[in-house]
Design a protein around this motif. Structure first.
Motif, short mmCIF file in Angstrom:
data_model
loop_
_atom_site.label_atom_id
_atom_site.label_comp_id
_atom_site.label_asym_id
_atom_site.label_seq_id
_atom_site.Cartn_x
_atom_site.Cartn_y
_atom_site.Cartn_z
N MET B 1 5.32 20.62 -14.73
CA MET B 1 5.76 22.01 -14.59
C MET B 1 7.08 22.21 -15.35
O MET B 1 7.98 21.38 -15.26
N ILE B 2 7.16 23.28 -16.05
CA ILE B 2 8.39 23.55 -16.80
C ILE B 2 9.33 24.42 -15.97
O ILE B 2 8.93 25.45 -15.44
N ARG B 7 17.01 22.24 -18.82
CA ARG B 7 18.27 21.77 -19.41
C ARG B 7 18.19 20.28 -19.67
O ARG B 7 17.48 19.55 -18.99
N THR B 8 18.98 19.84 -20.63
CA THR B 8 19.04 18.41 -20.91
C THR B 8 20.03 17.76 -19.93
O THR B 8 20.81 18.44 -19.27
N SER B 266 17.86 14.06 -10.12
CA SER B 266 17.69 15.40 -10.69
C SER B 266 18.36 15.54 -12.05
O SER B 266 18.31 16.59 -12.68
N LEU B 267 19.00 14.46 -12.51
CA LEU B 267 19.78 14.56 -13.75
C LEU B 267 18.97 14.51 -15.05
O LEU B 267 19.33 15.18 -16.02
N PRO B 268 17.90 13.69 -15.13
CA PRO B 268 17.22 13.57 -16.42
C PRO B 268 16.80 14.92 -17.01
O PRO B 268 16.54 15.87 -16.27
N SER B 269 16.78 14.98 -18.31
CA SER B 269 16.43 16.21 -19.02
C SER B 269 15.11 16.77 -18.51
O SER B 269 14.14 16.04 -18.31
N ASP B 270 15.09 18.09 -18.30
CA ASP B 270 13.87 18.73 -17.80
C ASP B 270 12.81 18.76 -18.89
O ASP B 270 13.13 18.91 -20.08
N SER B 273 13.05 21.07 -22.12
CA SER B 273 14.42 21.30 -22.61
C SER B 273 14.47 20.92 -24.09
O SER B 273 13.71 20.09 -24.55
N THR B 274 15.38 21.54 -24.80
CA THR B 274 15.42 21.30 -26.25
C THR B 274 16.79 20.79 -26.69
O THR B 274 17.80 21.03 -26.02
#
Ligand code: SF4
Lengths: 200, 468
Positions: B1-2, B7-8, B266-270, B273-274
């Motif tokens: 799911m996006i 965010r990165t 929860s920190l890793p880039s979503d 994210s770009t």
């Protein structure tokens, strides 16, 4: 910090890329706990021979570059260590501005804390300045920070980018710590909101 | 799911630390952890004193002595009076301003970027700064960590914040797995060779991909450590189980460890994210690396030869290759494996951790270093030294003919008496091969600990993939 507005001075060139901070101020001079007096050690290993006498081949030892206050390099000037001693030594030697195609981030940032202006120009513009320095002894440039321009007396004129806050600090010679302390309430709020006040 | 607003890793940490932001101005960023050492702090402390300012958060400031310390018998006084004064100044400043200091007599003393992680001070999601460019090392934990100059050191001391321009983001993805005998040091040297020493300027690099996920924390630190050699503001790796397991149980690991892990997850880039820039590499293209020049980007495979400057298209690159070969006294076309070495240095914040010492010891066990070589091992910290001694690694090195030293930066920058003599050629596990870095006129080749250990035995560079 001493303010910078406009400056006219003799230009010296260092025709090489990646002039790293280890060259600008070699490690043996980082033991000092003062902030001043580093000019004598600037480019030490290039500038002096092993016996301590001036190296006649090194650019800054050339007679036409004596009294230079503007230094022109090539690509990625100031790469390497975070040592602010590199900027202190350039400043103490009498350099007010460094012109290059690009700078390493930490060096670039350190310049602004000490009233030294780093100017990024295009490779063509940097090349043109190198050429003019080679053709004319005592070649001078005028730097106008408010106008963000560099020019000589023979029609060379180049403009450069600089971030607004840095420009204002340099022109005003502002104490950045004092500026930040104006926001002390925001810092305290942040610490409270994030549970960062272990001792209060 | 996006996510709605993907965010990165970098962006999440940045957003979380914004204290103040006005349009068109720099961002005032809160700093969680400030590491200091003897070389870049005295002028900052002096600045505080002159302005009558207190150190805002002594409990978030940690000091150690590393750059300028002797690695020989510590019970003897330091001969160099200027060096001694610098060390005493840090001691005095830490006492005056209430900063915890891991001094020369502390079992925890060591290279600042080694002890931060080792003590569990370095944690995911933090902002970490230090007056040292290799602060990028701590990014291996999913922290935003970068080097600053002394004026900024003073700024952090006085305000616990920094004014920053938001850097750009840069994903470097490495697909596949590294081959046998190929280390994370080879990977980062290879990457710097590909993107150049200025390739990361203005960017924070996030390393991603299978090859990165497979690395241990020690190996990840080696990669992030040298991000600065690619010109990057910082290097980062998203935290995962490897990260959490490393931190668990360390002295300064958070008390609410499980809750912290939940937060860190929860920190890793979503997904979605770009980044401002993306480069993709294949791990199988990476061979053991050896630098041949005077910056870390002047590097090649161990099974190649010294390059010919004439082959460089760009005039400036050609010129710098020419002057580098002159300084290094190398002839184009010479196979790397025919280059003899005089000295070997295993140490520095890049490669002085216990894993590094273990692999190097394994390679030299039961062998002797070549007659013409002198070699030394300098552990990154007192704890590593002690652990290595418990494992008997010191014996292995000593029996092979290596010197076994006390912890510090040592010959990585040669501020102390550990230096190369003019003309000496060194296989070094450190991170900089600049002219004179390890001693005036000294010639440095950057390599992995395995490659350095093997070079010590063979007396020249060898391809460790074929070493038995
Ligand atoms: S080991 Fe070398 S690179 Fe690392 S902090 Fe010390 S001097 Fe700097």
């Amino acid at each position: 910090m001493k303010p910078f507005e406009t400056h006219t001075g003799i230009v010296a060139t260092l025709d090489r890329s990646n002039v790293d901070t280890d060259q600008i101020i070699p490690k043996q001079f980082l033991k000092r706990i003062e902030r001043t007096g580093f000019g004598q050690f600037l480019f030490y290993d290039w500038r002096f021979l092993e016996d301590g006498s001036p190296n006649p081949d090194f650019e800054l030892n050339q007679p036409q570059f004596q009294g230079a206050s503007i230094l022109v390099g090539r690509k990625n000037f100031g790469n390497g260590s975070s040592r602010e001693h590199a900027v202190w030594s350039l400043d103490d030697y009498g350099i007010r501005a460094v012109i290059a195609e690009s700078f390493a981030d930490i060096f670039y940032n350190n310049c602004f804390k000490n009233g030294l202006l780093p100017i990024t120009l295009t490779p063509e513009e940097v090349h043109q300045i190198h050429d003019r320095v080679n053709q004319q002894d005592g070649y001078q440039l005028t730097i106008d920070l408010p106008a963000q321009s560099v020019r000589d007396e023979d029609g060379l004129e180049a403009t450069f980018e600089i971030e607004t806050f840095r420009k204002e600090c340099l022109i005003g010679g502002l104490d950045q710590i004092a500026l930040t302390l104006n926001h002390i309430d925001k810092i305290e709020q942040f610490e409270k909101a994030n549970g960062y006040c272990q001792d209060s | 799911m996006i996510a709605d607003n993907p965010r990165t890793l970098f962006e999440k940490i940045w957003d979380q630390h914004v204290v103040h932001q006005e349009p068109g101005q720099q961002t005032l960023l809160y700093i969680d952890l400030h590491l200091i050492h003897e070389v870049t702090s005295p002028q900052a402390f002096e600045g505080l004193r002159l302005a009558g300012r207190p150190l805002r958060r002594p409990e978030r400031t940690i000091g150690t002595q590393d750059h300028n310390v002797p690695t020989t018998d510590r019970s003897l006084p330091i001969v160099d009076t200027i060096a001694r004064q610098q060390i005493e100044t840090l001691r005095h400043n830490c006492r005056e301003f209430g900063v915890r200091l891991y001094d020369l007599d502390s079992p925890n003393q060591g290279i600042v970027h080694v002890i931060g992680p080792e003590l569990g001070l370095t944690q995911p999601g933090m902002t970490i700064v230090c007056g040292d460019s290799h602060t990028s090392t701590h990014g291996a934990f999913g922290a935003l960590a970068f080097g600053i100059g002394t004026s900024e050191v003073e700024h952090v001391m006085a305000t616990q914040t920094l004014s920053q321009i938001k850097p750009k983001t840069y994903e470097i993805r490495i697909n596949g797995s590294l081959g046998r005998g190929v280390t994370s040091k080879d990977l980062i040297l290879y990457l710097i060779g590909e993107i150049t020493t200025a390739g990361g300027t203005g960017h924070v690099i996030e390393y991603t991909g299978q090859a990165i996920r497979e690395l241990s924390m020690e190996e990840r630190m080696t990669v992030c450590n040298m991000s600065i050699e690619a010109g990057a503001r910082a290097g980062m790796i998203a935290p995962d189980e490897t990260t959490f397991e490393y931190i668990r149980g360390r002295e300064f690991a958070p008390d609410d460890f499980e809750a912290s892990v939940t937060r860190w997850k929860s920190l890793p880039s979503d997904p979605g994210s770009t980044y401002d820039r993306v480069d993709i590499f294949e791990a199988e293209d990476v061979a053991p690396q050896v630098t041949w020049g005077t910056n870390p980007g002047q590097v090649t495979r161990v099974d190649a030869g010294v390059p010919d400057p004439a082959d460089f298209a760009d005039a400036t690159d050609r010129q710098s290759a020419e002057s580098a070969l002159k300084y290094m006294d190398l002839v184009p076309g010479t196979p790397i494996t025919e280059i003899p070495v005089d000295r070997v240095f295993i140490g520095s914040c890049t490669n002085s951790r216990i894993e590094d010492l273990r692999v190097a010891a394994e390679l030299v066990r039961g062998k002797k270093i070549a007659d013409h070589v002198s070699a030394m091992v300098v552990p990154g910290s007192g704890i590593i030294k002690q652990q290595a001694e418990q494992e008997g690694l010191d014996r292995v090195f000593l029996e092979a003919g290596f010197e076994w030293r006390e912890a510090g930066c040592s010959m990585c920058l040669g501020m102390n008496p550990d230096q190369l003599d003019p003309g000496e050629r060194c296989a070094s596990t450190s991170n900089r091969n600049f002219e004179g870095r390890q001693g005036r006129g000294g010639r440095t080749h950057l390599v992995s600990p395995e490659m350095a250990a093997a070079a010590a035995i063979a007396g020249r560079f060898v391809d460790v993939r074929h070493w038995d």
